[in-house]
Design an enzyme around this catalytic site. Structure first.
Site, mmCIF file in Angstrom:
data_model
loop_
_atom_site.group_PDB
_atom_site.id
_atom_site.type_symbol
_atom_site.label_atom_id
_atom_site.label_comp_id
_atom_site.label_asym_id
_atom_site.label_seq_id
_atom_site.Cartn_x
_atom_site.Cartn_y
_atom_site.Cartn_z
ATOM 1 N N SER A 70 37.941 35.779 51.957
ATOM 2 C CA SER A 70 39.339 35.889 52.349
ATOM 3 C C SER A 70 39.907 34.474 52.337
ATOM 4 O O SER A 70 40.346 33.951 53.356
ATOM 5 C CB SER A 70 39.420 36.511 53.745
ATOM 6 O OG SER A 70 40.758 36.577 54.174
ATOM 7 N N VAL A 71 39.840 33.841 51.157
ATOM 8 C CA VAL A 71 40.269 32.445 51.035
ATOM 9 C C VAL A 71 41.797 32.357 51.067
ATOM 10 O O VAL A 71 42.373 31.410 51.608
ATOM 11 C CB VAL A 71 39.697 31.808 49.737
ATOM 12 C CG1 VAL A 71 40.307 30.434 49.479
ATOM 13 C CG2 VAL A 71 38.174 31.711 49.834
ATOM 14 N N GLY A 72 42.444 33.382 50.506
ATOM 15 C CA GLY A 72 43.912 33.400 50.556
ATOM 16 C C GLY A 72 44.549 32.410 49.608
ATOM 17 O O GLY A 72 45.592 31.837 49.886
ATOM 18 N N ASN A 136 46.725 36.020 37.244
ATOM 19 C CA ASN A 136 46.097 36.793 38.314
ATOM 20 C C ASN A 136 47.150 37.686 38.965
ATOM 21 O O ASN A 136 47.998 37.197 39.711
ATOM 22 C CB ASN A 136 45.492 35.818 39.334
ATOM 23 C CG ASN A 136 44.909 36.535 40.532
ATOM 24 O OD1 ASN A 136 44.745 37.756 40.524
ATOM 25 N ND2 ASN A 136 44.601 35.788 41.578
ATOM 26 N N CYS A 139 47.725 39.063 43.364
ATOM 27 C CA CYS A 139 48.407 38.431 44.498
ATOM 28 C C CYS A 139 49.314 39.430 45.216
ATOM 29 O O CYS A 139 49.870 40.323 44.586
ATOM 30 C CB CYS A 139 49.264 37.269 44.015
ATOM 31 S SG CYS A 139 48.311 36.022 43.187
ATOM 32 N N THR A 202 37.985 40.803 42.659
ATOM 33 C CA THR A 202 37.147 41.336 43.751
ATOM 34 C C THR A 202 37.619 42.713 44.227
ATOM 35 O O THR A 202 38.787 43.067 44.092
ATOM 36 C CB THR A 202 37.155 40.370 44.951
ATOM 37 O OG1 THR A 202 38.512 40.139 45.323
ATOM 38 C CG2 THR A 202 36.492 39.056 44.613
ATOM 39 N N GLY A 274 30.966 34.010 38.525
ATOM 40 C CA GLY A 274 31.654 33.596 39.747
ATOM 41 C C GLY A 274 30.692 33.258 40.863
ATOM 42 O O GLY A 274 30.130 32.155 40.946
HETATM 43 C C1 FMN Z 1 35.584 32.517 46.961
HETATM 44 C C2 FMN Z 1 36.258 33.197 45.807
HETATM 45 C C3 FMN Z 1 37.541 32.784 45.416
HETATM 46 C C4 FMN Z 1 38.187 33.410 44.342
HETATM 47 N N1 FMN Z 1 39.431 32.968 43.951
HETATM 48 C C5 FMN Z 1 40.032 33.528 42.864
HETATM 49 C C6 FMN Z 1 41.282 33.028 42.387
HETATM 50 O O1 FMN Z 1 41.835 32.052 42.901
HETATM 51 N N2 FMN Z 1 41.863 33.659 41.323
HETATM 52 C C7 FMN Z 1 41.253 34.720 40.687
HETATM 53 O O2 FMN Z 1 41.814 35.256 39.715
HETATM 54 N N3 FMN Z 1 40.053 35.195 41.111
HETATM 55 C C8 FMN Z 1 39.442 34.624 42.166
HETATM 56 N N4 FMN Z 1 38.207 35.086 42.582
HETATM 57 C C9 FMN Z 1 37.565 36.216 41.856
HETATM 58 C C10 FMN Z 1 36.514 35.720 40.862
HETATM 59 O O3 FMN Z 1 37.090 34.891 39.874
HETATM 60 C C11 FMN Z 1 35.810 36.930 40.183
HETATM 61 O O4 FMN Z 1 36.793 37.718 39.542
HETATM 62 C C12 FMN Z 1 35.065 37.820 41.171
HETATM 63 O O5 FMN Z 1 34.457 37.033 42.172
HETATM 64 C C13 FMN Z 1 34.013 38.712 40.496
HETATM 65 O O6 FMN Z 1 33.035 37.942 39.816
HETATM 66 P P1 FMN Z 1 31.621 37.513 40.516
HETATM 67 O O7 FMN Z 1 31.037 38.770 41.096
HETATM 68 O O8 FMN Z 1 30.813 36.913 39.412
HETATM 69 O O9 FMN Z 1 31.957 36.525 41.578
HETATM 70 C C14 FMN Z 1 37.544 34.479 43.651
HETATM 71 C C15 FMN Z 1 36.260 34.879 44.056
HETATM 72 C C16 FMN Z 1 35.612 34.255 45.101
HETATM 73 C C17 FMN Z 1 34.233 34.698 45.486
#
Ligand code: FMN
Length: 310
Positions: A70-72, A136, A139, A202, A274
Site C-alpha cells: 500500500s505504497v500509494g 498505469n 490509479c 496487483t 517485480g
Molecule cells: C511495492 C510495489 C510498488 C509498485 N508500484 C507500481 C507503480 O508505481 N506502478 C505500476 O504500474 N505498478 C506498480 N506495482 C506493480 C508491479 O509493477 C507489478 O505489476 C506487480 O507487482 C505484479 O508483478 P510481480 O508479482 O512480479 O511483483 C508495484 C508493485 C509493488 C510490489
C-alpha cells in the site's frame, strides 16, 4: 546461438527481461549489483505530475508466496524525474520505460505532454533518456470517488484516448487484474491505438489484524503481488493474447526462467519481474543467464519458436 531478442513498437529488447514499475526505483540502487544495460528494459517507479508522499501507515506486509503493498504511488513528480534521473537514464543501453499515473485525466494528459516535450527537446540534440510510456490505469479516479480508472473499460478508454492524442512516444497500457473484463480492456487499448499492453498489476487484497480488529493498512485494501498470483496472471495473459494482436508484456509472480518461458508460451512478447527483486536483488542478471541455459536445454534457439504456442 540463443536468440532472446524481442520487439515492441519497433524498440529492440536484448532479452525479454524488464524490471517492473515500483520494484526497481529508477534502477540506480540495483546498479550496485550488476550492469543494468544487460537487462531488456526497466520500467521506473510510477510518476505523477506533482510529487506524491504516498500512504501513511504500514506499506508492505508479507504473505505466503507474496506481498501486500500500500505504497500509494510515492514519487518525486515528473519535473524532478526529468531533472534528476534522466541524466542517468541517458547513459543506459536498454529500453527505458516511464510509468505514468494520475488521479484526474488532466493530470495524466499534462504528465504525458511534459514527457513528450522533454523527449522532443533531447531528440534535437540526438539524445534520449526514455523510450516508451507505460500508462498505469490502476490509479484512483478522484472524480469517480476513488474508483480506479482501470476497472471499467469505458472509463479507461477516455484516459487511453487522451494520452494517445498527447504523445507520439510508444505507448503500452498497464492493465489491472481487478478490471471487470480484462480481455475487453485490452481490446479497447488496441482500438485506441496503444502499441502494447502490460499485465497484470496487483490484485486488490486484504489483511486483518485480529487483535486490533482492523485492517493492517490504513487504506483498508492493498495490492497482492509475487508467486501467489502467477497462475492467475498467466491465465489472463493467455486470454488477452488470444484476443489482441498488439504485443504483451506479461508479469505476475515471475521468479525463474521456467516462469518466463510459461509467459512467453502463453503469448507474451516480453515479461516483467517485480516482487522477486526484493527477494534477490541480482534477480535480473541471474534470470538472463538461467533463461539462456534453459533455452539451450530445451532446444529452443529463439523465443519466437515458442511464443504463444498454447
Ligand atoms: C511495492 C510495489 C510498488 C509498485 N508500484 C507500481 C507503480 O508505481 N506502478 C505500476 O504500474 N505498478 C506498480 N506495482 C506493480 C508491479 O509493477 C507489478 O505489476 C506487480 O507487482 C505484479 O508483478 P510481480 O508479482 O512480479 O511483483 C508495484 C508493485 C509493488 C510490489
Amino acid at each position: 546461438m540463443i536468440d532472446t531478442t524481442c520487439r515492441i513498437a519497433g524498440l529492440p529488447f536484448k532479452n525479454p527481461i524488464v524490471m517492473a514499475s515500483g520494484t526497481f526505483g529508477f534502477g540506480s540502487e540495483y546498479g550496485a549489483f550488476y550492469e543494468l544495460s544487460r537487462l531488456g528494459g526497466i520500467s521506473g517507479k510510477g510518476l505523477t505530475l506533482q510529487p506524491k508522499p504516498g500512504n501513511s501507515g504500514l506499506r508492505v506486509y508479507e504473505t505466503p508466496s507474496g506481498i501486500l503493498n500500500s505504497v500509494g504511488l510515492e514519487n518525486p513528480g515528473i519535473p524532478a524525474f526529468l531533472r534528476d534521473e534522466c541524466p542517468r537514464w541517458e547513459k543506459l543501453d536498454l529500453v527505458r520505460i516511464v510509468n505514468l499515473g494520475g488521479n484526474t485525466i488532466q493530470d495524466y494528459v499534462e504528465g504525458a505532454r511534459l514527457l513528450q516535450e522533454a523527449a522532443w527537446e533531447r531528440a534535437q540534440e540526438q539524445r534520449t533518456a526514455f523510450d516508451m510510456i507505460e500508462l498505469n490505469i490502476s490509479c484512483p479516479n478522484v472524480k469517480a470517488g476513488g474508483m480506479a480508472y482501470g476497472i471499467h473499460t469505458e472509463t479507461a478508454r477516455e484516459v487511453v484516448r487522451e494520452i494517445r492524442a498527447a504523445t507520439s512516444l510508444p505507448l503500452v497500457v498497464k492493465l489491472s487484474p481487478n478490471a471487470e473484463n480484462i480481455v475487453e480492456m485490452a481490446e479497447m487499448c488496441e482500438e485506441e491505438g496503444a502499441d502494447g499492453v502490460s499485465l497484470v498489476n496487483t490484485f486488490s487484497a486484504m489483511k486483518i489484524d485480529i487483535r486490533k480488529r482492523r485492517s493492517v493498512f490504513e487504506n483498508l485494501y492493498a495490492g497482492l503481488s509475487g508467486p501467489a498470483i502467477k497462475p492467475i496472471a498467466l491465465r489472463m495473459v493467455h486470454q488477452v493474447s488470444r484476443a489482441v494482436s498488439i504485443p504483451i508484456m506479461g508479469m505476475g509472480g515471475i521468479s525463474s526462467a521456467e516462469d518466463i518461458l510459461e509467459f512467453i508460451m502463453a503469448g507474451a512478447e516480453t515479461i516483467q519481474v517485480g516482487t522477486h527483486n526484493f527477494v534477490n536483488p541480482r534477480a535480473g542478471v541471474e534470470l538472463i543467464e538461467d533463461l539462456e541455459r534453459l533455452m539451450r536445454e530445451e532446444g529452443i534457439s529463439s523465443l519466437d519458436e515458442i511464443r504463444g504456442i498454447l
